[in-house]
Motif scaffolding. Structure first.
Motif, PDB file in Angstrom:
ATOM      1  N   GLN A  81       2.455  -4.201  -9.488  1.00  0.00           N
ATOM      2  CA  GLN A  81       2.857  -2.816  -9.685  1.00  0.00           C
ATOM      3  C   GLN A  81       2.913  -2.120  -8.337  1.00  0.00           C
ATOM      4  OE1 GLN A  81       0.492  -0.547 -12.461  1.00  0.00           O
ATOM      5  NE2 GLN A  81       2.166   0.905 -12.785  1.00  0.00           N
ATOM      6  N   PRO A 117       3.846   1.326  -5.995  1.00  0.00           N
ATOM      7  CA  PRO A 117       3.678   2.770  -6.189  1.00  0.00           C
ATOM      8  C   PRO A 117       4.905   3.398  -6.830  1.00  0.00           C
ATOM      9  CG  PRO A 117       2.915   2.128  -4.026  1.00  0.00           C
ATOM     10  CD  PRO A 117       3.571   0.925  -4.603  1.00  0.00           C
ATOM     11  N   GLY A 118       4.687   4.156  -7.887  1.00  0.00           N
ATOM     12  CA  GLY A 118       5.778   4.846  -8.552  1.00  0.00           C
ATOM     13  C   GLY A 118       6.631   3.985  -9.453  1.00  0.00           C
ATOM     14  N   LYS A 119       6.246   2.711  -9.604  1.00  0.00           N
ATOM     15  CA  LYS A 119       7.032   1.811 -10.439  1.00  0.00           C
ATOM     16  C   LYS A 119       6.188   1.243 -11.566  1.00  0.00           C
ATOM     17  CE  LYS A 119      10.304   0.352  -6.865  1.00  0.00           C
ATOM     18  NZ  LYS A 119      10.957  -0.811  -6.207  1.00  0.00           N
ATOM     19  N   GLU A 120       6.856   0.706 -12.562  1.00  0.00           N
ATOM     20  CA  GLU A 120       6.152   0.086 -13.670  1.00  0.00           C
ATOM     21  C   GLU A 120       5.652  -1.309 -13.276  1.00  0.00           C
ATOM     22  OE1 GLU A 120       8.477   2.188 -17.450  1.00  0.00           O
ATOM     23  OE2 GLU A 120       8.593   0.028 -17.131  1.00  0.00           O
TER      24      GLU A 120
END
Length: 120
Positions: A39, A41-44
């Motif tokens: 994972q 940052p800012g992503k799934e």
């Protein structure tokens, strides 16, 4: 119950390599599938690779094929992810996971994660 503890993360330059390890304890079976997810940052969270405890069958996400290799050591109850030719976009927290046959990853067991940072 299955407990998972990841190690081996760190900071590496682009093109470098890292080897992640996942130590397992508790009840696992030949039909258990072990996996690595990540994972950024800012992503799934996304799937990276998986391997079965018994037969050792592997499957990889397209974006790591040819660069990452998943393996298991049944005697040591560990699963490893060898990562070569790392790219800045590989930067993420990497998680080890285990799921029983017939269950989804969301119903499985997860480690706490280990940070991998690739500098350009």
């Amino acid at each position: 119950q299955v407990q998972l503890v990841e190690s081996g993360g760190g900071l590496v330059q682009a093109g470098g390599s890292l080897r992640l390890s996942c130590a397992t304890s508790g009840r696992t079976f030949p039909s258990t599938t072990m996996g690595w997810f990540r994972q950024a940052p800012g992503k799934e969270r996304e799937f990276v690779a998986q391997i079965t405890w018994g037969g050792g069958s592997t499957y990889y996400a397209d974006f790591v094929k040819g660069r990452f290799t998943i393996s298991r050591d049944n005697a040591k109850n560990t699963v490893a992810l060898q990562m070569n030719n790392l790219k800045p976009e590989d930067t993420a927290v990497y998680y080890c996971a285990a799921r029983k046959y017939g269950f989804n990853w969301t119903d499985g067991y997860w480690g706490q994660g280990t940070q991998v940072t690739v500098s350009s």
